[in-house]
Design a protein around this motif. Sequence first.
Motif, PDB file in Angstrom:
ATOM      1  N   SER A 110       0.814  -1.223   0.000  1.00 44.82           N
ATOM      2  CA  SER A 110       0.000   0.000   0.000  1.00 44.82           C
ATOM      3  C   SER A 110       0.848   1.274   0.000  1.00 44.82           C
ATOM      4  O   SER A 110       0.519   2.246  -0.678  1.00 44.82           O
ATOM      5  N   CYS A 111       1.935   1.256   0.756  1.00 40.32           N
ATOM      6  CA  CYS A 111       2.779   2.462   0.849  1.00 40.32           C
ATOM      7  C   CYS A 111       4.255   2.092   0.705  1.00 40.32           C
ATOM      8  O   CYS A 111       4.995   2.028   1.711  1.00 40.32           O
ATOM      9  N   ASP A 113       8.082   2.441   0.443  1.00 35.57           N
ATOM     10  CA  ASP A 113       8.919   3.546   0.914  1.00 35.57           C
ATOM     11  C   ASP A 113      10.335   3.534   0.345  1.00 35.57           C
ATOM     12  O   ASP A 113      11.198   4.280   0.799  1.00 35.57           O
ATOM     13  N   ARG A 117      10.661  -1.676  -3.111  1.00 33.06           N
ATOM     14  CA  ARG A 117       9.242  -1.950  -2.847  1.00 33.06           C
ATOM     15  C   ARG A 117       8.345  -1.292  -3.892  1.00 33.06           C
ATOM     16  O   ARG A 117       7.298  -1.839  -4.258  1.00 33.06           O
ATOM     17  N   LEU A 118       8.749  -0.147  -4.389  1.00 30.52           N
ATOM     18  CA  LEU A 118       7.992   0.515  -5.450  1.00 30.52           C
ATOM     19  C   LEU A 118       8.024  -0.323  -6.731  1.00 30.52           C
ATOM     20  O   LEU A 118       7.008  -0.454  -7.428  1.00 30.52           O
ATOM     21  N   LYS A 121       5.686  -3.313  -6.214  1.00 30.71           N
ATOM     22  CA  LYS A 121       4.289  -2.897  -6.313  1.00 30.71           C
ATOM     23  C   LYS A 121       3.882  -2.744  -7.780  1.00 30.71           C
ATOM     24  O   LYS A 121       2.809  -3.203  -8.205  1.00 30.71           O
TER      25      LYS A 121
END
Length: 207
Positions: A110-111, A113, A117-118, A121
């Motif tokens: 969801s977030c 950082d 992780r981006l 996603k």
Amino acid sequence: MLGSLDCMHWDWAACPTAWKGQHHRGDHNSPTTILQAVASQDLWIWHAYFGMAGANNDIAVLMSSNLFDDVIDEVEPDTSLYANDVEYKYGYYLTDGIYPEWATLVKTLSCPDDEKRLYFKKKQESARKDIERAFGVLKKDGLSSPNRRGYLKKGELIAQQGLMIQDQKNIIKDHEQQIGNFVEENKKQFEKIRLLVENDKQKLPSL
């Protein structure tokens, strides 16, 4: 990855009058039915489960479906894999954020950082579009398009599943028949082997 998991609601125009109250959702003006499916990248839907009557969300359908029955009964095929020198016992499904935190379900972040992780996603959400594309094909092919083959009744969908199951039973029956024929044709040979084994046992010294 075993596929992308999601549910789809579509308007059920042919819903019997007596069932309309059970299949009514507040966000739809007409009765709906829900389909849980798993689709792969080539749009092959290899799991389909029609949810219960009522205003059910994806979690309620997941809890009542048979998707993980083989895993629970420990009769599932081997889907283990290695990633980054780590062995994972089970395959996994891509899902959205509403699903629970299970080892076999991989959700998006969801977030995120950081860049790693981006990146995850972005790739997860891109791959998960497979199920949305599969649902789009189903709608286009007539499940909810009155301009083509018309609305497909829920009973007809279940009947199609029944035919697939019957085909599998027929295949198993044919295999059993072939085994039975083989045993019958070689019964005399088996009897000779049995007698030879019995004779050998008799010749063995008793302890």
